[in-house]
Design an enzyme around this catalytic site. Structure first.
Site, PDB file in Angstrom:
ATOM      1  N   ARG A 178      15.269  57.632  -5.494  1.00  0.00           N
ATOM      2  CA  ARG A 178      15.438  59.028  -5.490  1.00  0.00           C
ATOM      3  C   ARG A 178      16.563  59.522  -6.268  1.00  0.00           C
ATOM      4  NH1 ARG A 178      15.166  58.306   0.076  1.00  0.00           N
ATOM      5  NH2 ARG A 178      13.075  58.644   1.007  1.00  0.00           N
ATOM      6  N   LYS A 236      14.427  66.697 -20.324  1.00  0.00           N
ATOM      7  CA  LYS A 236      13.014  66.491 -19.883  1.00  0.00           C
ATOM      8  C   LYS A 236      13.061  65.002 -19.971  1.00  0.00           C
ATOM      9  CE  LYS A 236      11.007  70.490 -22.051  1.00  0.00           C
ATOM     10  NZ  LYS A 236      10.241  71.202 -23.136  1.00  0.00           N
ATOM     11  N   GLU A 296      12.587  68.045 -37.030  1.00  0.00           N
ATOM     12  CA  GLU A 296      13.346  68.953 -35.863  1.00  0.00           C
ATOM     13  C   GLU A 296      14.690  69.643 -36.397  1.00  0.00           C
ATOM     14  OE1 GLU A 296      11.486  69.319 -33.180  1.00  0.00           O
ATOM     15  OE2 GLU A 296      10.295  67.702 -33.298  1.00  0.00           O
ATOM     16  N   LYS A 303      20.612  72.878 -29.627  1.00  0.00           N
ATOM     17  CA  LYS A 303      19.659  72.603 -28.439  1.00  0.00           C
ATOM     18  C   LYS A 303      20.446  72.874 -27.170  1.00  0.00           C
ATOM     19  CE  LYS A 303      16.216  70.060 -26.116  1.00  0.00           C
ATOM     20  NZ  LYS A 303      15.480  69.077 -26.351  1.00  0.00           N
ATOM     21  N   GLU A 305      12.598  75.873 -19.120  1.00  0.00           N
ATOM     22  CA  GLU A 305      11.686  76.224 -19.946  1.00  0.00           C
ATOM     23  C   GLU A 305      10.666  77.594 -19.337  1.00  0.00           C
ATOM     24  OE1 GLU A 305       9.795  73.503 -22.659  1.00  0.00           O
ATOM     25  OE2 GLU A 305       8.182  74.813 -22.882  1.00  0.00           O
ATOM     26  N   ARG A 351      13.560  78.777 -24.075  1.00  0.00           N
ATOM     27  CA  ARG A 351      13.396  77.067 -24.307  1.00  0.00           C
ATOM     28  C   ARG A 351      12.146  77.139 -24.898  1.00  0.00           C
ATOM     29  NH1 ARG A 351      15.207  71.632 -20.836  1.00  0.00           N
ATOM     30  NH2 ARG A 351      14.286  70.286 -22.396  1.00  0.00           N
ATOM     31  N   ASN A 410       9.436  75.114 -29.496  1.00  0.00           N
ATOM     32  CA  ASN A 410       7.969  74.526 -29.669  1.00  0.00           C
ATOM     33  C   ASN A 410       7.659  75.320 -30.900  1.00  0.00           C
ATOM     34  OD1 ASN A 410       7.885  72.972 -27.440  1.00  0.00           O
ATOM     35  ND2 ASN A 410       7.404  74.943 -26.249  1.00  0.00           N
ATOM     36  N   HIS A 456       4.936  73.532 -33.080  1.00  0.00           N
ATOM     37  CA  HIS A 456       4.315  72.647 -32.201  1.00  0.00           C
ATOM     38  C   HIS A 456       2.818  72.839 -31.879  1.00  0.00           C
ATOM     39  CE1 HIS A 456       8.214  71.123 -32.132  1.00  0.00           C
ATOM     40  NE2 HIS A 456       7.905  70.129 -31.268  1.00  0.00           N
ATOM     41  N   HIS A 494       0.915  69.772 -32.382  1.00  0.00           N
ATOM     42  CA  HIS A 494       0.215  68.743 -31.588  1.00  0.00           C
ATOM     43  C   HIS A 494      -1.167  68.867 -31.838  1.00  0.00           C
ATOM     44  CE1 HIS A 494       3.719  69.560 -28.296  1.00  0.00           C
ATOM     45  NE2 HIS A 494       3.981  68.560 -29.193  1.00  0.00           N
ATOM     46  N   HIS A 500       5.168  62.516 -35.384  1.00  0.00           N
ATOM     47  CA  HIS A 500       5.343  63.814 -34.593  1.00  0.00           C
ATOM     48  C   HIS A 500       6.014  64.730 -35.493  1.00  0.00           C
ATOM     49  CE1 HIS A 500       6.171  66.670 -31.542  1.00  0.00           C
ATOM     50  NE2 HIS A 500       7.426  66.815 -31.746  1.00  0.00           N
TER      51      HIS A 500
HETATM   52  P1  NAD Z   1      10.575  56.238 -30.994  1.00  0.00           P
HETATM   53  O1  NAD Z   1      11.461  56.258 -29.708  1.00  0.00           O
HETATM   54  O2  NAD Z   1       9.230  55.580 -30.894  1.00  0.00           O
HETATM   55  O3  NAD Z   1      11.377  55.532 -32.137  1.00  0.00           O
HETATM   56  C1  NAD Z   1      10.739  55.484 -33.455  1.00  0.00           C
HETATM   57  C2  NAD Z   1      11.011  54.014 -34.040  1.00  0.00           C
HETATM   58  O4  NAD Z   1      12.096  53.856 -34.405  1.00  0.00           O
HETATM   59  C3  NAD Z   1      10.524  52.982 -32.923  1.00  0.00           C
HETATM   60  O5  NAD Z   1       9.795  52.050 -33.697  1.00  0.00           O
HETATM   61  C4  NAD Z   1      11.817  52.245 -32.550  1.00  0.00           C
HETATM   62  O6  NAD Z   1      11.770  51.105 -31.981  1.00  0.00           O
HETATM   63  C5  NAD Z   1      12.708  52.480 -33.755  1.00  0.00           C
HETATM   64  N1  NAD Z   1      14.000  52.696 -33.760  1.00  0.00           N
HETATM   65  C6  NAD Z   1      14.826  53.601 -32.735  1.00  0.00           C
HETATM   66  N2  NAD Z   1      16.065  53.422 -33.171  1.00  0.00           N
HETATM   67  C7  NAD Z   1      16.281  52.524 -34.255  1.00  0.00           C
HETATM   68  C8  NAD Z   1      17.358  52.336 -35.115  1.00  0.00           C
HETATM   69  N3  NAD Z   1      18.501  52.726 -34.794  1.00  0.00           N
HETATM   70  N4  NAD Z   1      17.076  51.312 -35.912  1.00  0.00           N
HETATM   71  C9  NAD Z   1      15.861  50.772 -36.262  1.00  0.00           C
HETATM   72  N5  NAD Z   1      14.684  51.292 -35.748  1.00  0.00           N
HETATM   73  C10 NAD Z   1      14.938  52.128 -34.603  1.00  0.00           C
HETATM   74  O7  NAD Z   1      10.076  57.898 -31.477  1.00  0.00           O
HETATM   75  P2  NAD Z   1      11.118  59.125 -31.383  1.00  0.00           P
HETATM   76  O8  NAD Z   1      10.759  60.024 -32.741  1.00  0.00           O
HETATM   77  O9  NAD Z   1      12.369  58.715 -31.291  1.00  0.00           O
HETATM   78  O10 NAD Z   1      10.647  59.619 -29.953  1.00  0.00           O
HETATM   79  C11 NAD Z   1       9.318  60.249 -29.865  1.00  0.00           C
HETATM   80  C12 NAD Z   1       9.118  60.383 -28.479  1.00  0.00           C
HETATM   81  O11 NAD Z   1      10.138  61.476 -28.110  1.00  0.00           O
HETATM   82  C13 NAD Z   1       7.689  61.090 -28.024  1.00  0.00           C
HETATM   83  O12 NAD Z   1       7.316  60.163 -27.018  1.00  0.00           O
HETATM   84  C14 NAD Z   1       8.099  62.404 -27.494  1.00  0.00           C
HETATM   85  O13 NAD Z   1       7.336  62.933 -26.665  1.00  0.00           O
HETATM   86  C15 NAD Z   1       9.617  62.405 -27.160  1.00  0.00           C
HETATM   87  N6  NAD Z   1      10.186  63.524 -27.282  1.00  0.00           N
HETATM   88  C16 NAD Z   1      10.675  64.092 -26.031  1.00  0.00           C
HETATM   89  C17 NAD Z   1      11.470  65.395 -25.992  1.00  0.00           C
HETATM   90  C18 NAD Z   1      12.301  65.615 -24.835  1.00  0.00           C
HETATM   91  O14 NAD Z   1      12.881  66.683 -24.654  1.00  0.00           O
HETATM   92  N7  NAD Z   1      12.374  64.771 -23.623  1.00  0.00           N
HETATM   93  C19 NAD Z   1      11.719  65.814 -26.947  1.00  0.00           C
HETATM   94  C20 NAD Z   1      10.930  65.594 -28.188  1.00  0.00           C
HETATM   95  C21 NAD Z   1      10.067  64.263 -28.349  1.00  0.00           C
HETATM   96  N1  GLY Z   2      11.735  69.432 -27.024  1.00  0.00           N
HETATM   97  C1  GLY Z   2      11.653  70.501 -26.621  1.00  0.00           C
HETATM   98  C2  GLY Z   2      12.635  70.734 -25.428  1.00  0.00           C
HETATM   99  O1  GLY Z   2      13.418  69.844 -25.115  1.00  0.00           O
HETATM  100  O2  GLY Z   2      12.363  71.707 -24.474  1.00  0.00           O
END
Ligand code: NAD
Ligand code: GLY
Length: 358
Positions: A117, A139, A181, A223, A233, A237, A241, A244, A248, A261
């Site tokens: 939990r 999130k 971003e 942020k 949101e 917030r 987007n 987006h 998307h 992305h």
């Molecule tokens: P990712 O986590 O897939 O990382 C991208 C690549 O970089 C991967 O291959 C990873 O192994 C590599 N990598 C990471 N750090 C590294 C480093 N320091 N050195 C070498 N390689 C490295 O991609 P991302 O762009 O970080 O994240 C995308 C994800 O984030 C999506 O799933 C998206 O939905 C999510 N997201 C979430 C939020 C949120 O608010 N929670 C906001 C935006 C995006």
């Molecule tokens: N990436 C959008 C949010 O965190 O709300």
């Protein structure tokens, strides 16, 4: 080293930002449990496992490496991590460290919010996108075969530790994707960041240490400002987007292949800026500044030729951020000031996408 705080209804979360700051001294300030589980992926583990283990040598620490990639952000990996925690008999006196990019952060955050939990969570983001966006705000999510991020929770970490030195090993395309971003904050809330990025594009692309410090700290502050006003949101917030809706739709139309992305968001932001000139009062000079900045940062602005406009419209209609049956776009009144427009009809959008592509 700088420290900022995200104030939410229940918490005040420290976000520590600096270059080469990860150390056992820093981590021991934030981790108070006996046991620690670090979850990372194999790619990051290969580069940083020794370092992170060394920083956690004062704890009973275990490391779990998952597969690398968005396609593993699913219920199978979620269950695998839970099985690992249960098989190793962890109890609530546990801190889980999400060490990686947004994929690791979203997935591990969801695990931390559900195991027993909810146990303590620390984010140590290693991509630019995760440092400026996904690690801040609580999130968590996994994907469902029917769509991205359809299952998840809001769950705040006890701490976010951002070390910009990790960005030096990030592949170029991932770095650029994160920059999109950062540009977004320049458009929606901090115009001075946009002009700064336009003037300093070469230094930014060379990952100059001071530039990284400036863009990560400035973005994290923005942020925090949005999330602290609207954690769940229900209003501002949603401005995060920006770009987006089309972004998307492009990702979905490409089946999430051959486009990152941030690249899709870059195209989406320029399109939303064109709509903002047409429908609101965004100055054409500002539109030109946005286009010039994206181009100087080697970010794409053209919709990929292989996708048909009709296909994009289809995906915009499926966008989960749509309310009722309306297309929902974040637009700019001027740089730094957003508004939601949910009155744009399909045929108007089709015409505007056509104009944008020509
Ligand atoms: P990712 O986590 O897939 O990382 C991208 C690549 O970089 C991967 O291959 C990873 O192994 C590599 N990598 C990471 N750090 C590294 C480093 N320091 N050195 C070498 N390689 C490295 O991609 P991302 O762009 O970080 O994240 C995308 C994800 O984030 C999506 O799933 C998206 O939905 C999510 N997201 C979430 C939020 C949120 O608010 N929670 C906001 C935006 C995006
Ligand atoms: N990436 C959008 C949010 O965190 O709300």
């Amino acid at each position: 080293m700088k420290k900022i705080f995200l104030s939410t209804i229940n918490n005040k979360i420290p976000i520590t930002i600096g270059n080469n700051i990860i150390s056992s001294k820093l981590l021991s300030k934030h981790i108070k449990s006996k046991s620690v589980v670090v979850v990372t992926n194999k790619t990051i583990g290969k580069i940083y496992l020794k370092k992170i283990r060394n920083c956690l040598k004062n704890y009973d620490t275990k490391v779990l490496e998952i597969e690398d990639g968005e396609k593993y952000k699913n219920i199978t990996t979620f269950t695998k991590i839970h099985n690992y925690l249960i098989d190793n008999r962890f109890d609530r006196d546990l801190t889980i460290v999400a060490f990686g990019g947004g994929v690791v952060g979203d997935l591990v955050g969801f695990v931390a919010s559900t195991f027993m939990r909810g146990v303590k969570l620390i984010h140590i983001p290693t991509t630019l996108l995760a440092q400026v966006d996904s690690s801040i705000g609580g999130k968590t999510a996994i994907n469902h075969p029917n769509g991205k991020n359809l299952i998840g929770t809001f769950y705040q970490p006890i701490s976010v530790i951002i070390d910009t030195k990790f960005l030096l090993t990030l592949p170029e395309e991932e770095y650029l994707s994160g920059l999109a971003e950062v540009v977004k904050y320049g458009l929606i809330s901090k115009p001075s960041l946009l002009s700064w990025m336009n003037k300093n594009s070469k230094k930014i692309l060379s990952r100059d240490k001071d530039c990284l410090g400036y863009i990560v700290l400035t973005s994290a502050r923005e942020k925090v400002r949005f999330v602290s006003q609207d954690e769940r949101e229900s209003n501002v917030r949603a401005f995060l987007n920006y770009g987006h809706t089309l972004g998307h739709a492009i990702e979905a139309a490409m089946n999430y292949r051959n486009i990152l992305h941030g690249e899709a968001i870059s195209i989406g932001m320029l399109f939303a800026s064109m709509l903002s000139v047409e429908k609101n009062k965004l100055d054409i000079k500002d539109f030109n500044l946005i286009e010039d900045t994206l181009e100087k940062l080697n970010l794409p602005t053209q919709i990929p030729k292989q996708i048909k406009t009709k296909n994009i419209i289809k995906h915009i209609k499926f966008d989960k951020k749509k309310q009722g049956d309306r297309n929902r776009f974040v637009l700019l009144n001027k740089l730094g000031s957003c508004i939601i427009n949910d009155k744009l009809k399909d045929d108007f959008l089709e015409k505007m996408i056509g104009n944008y592509r020509s």
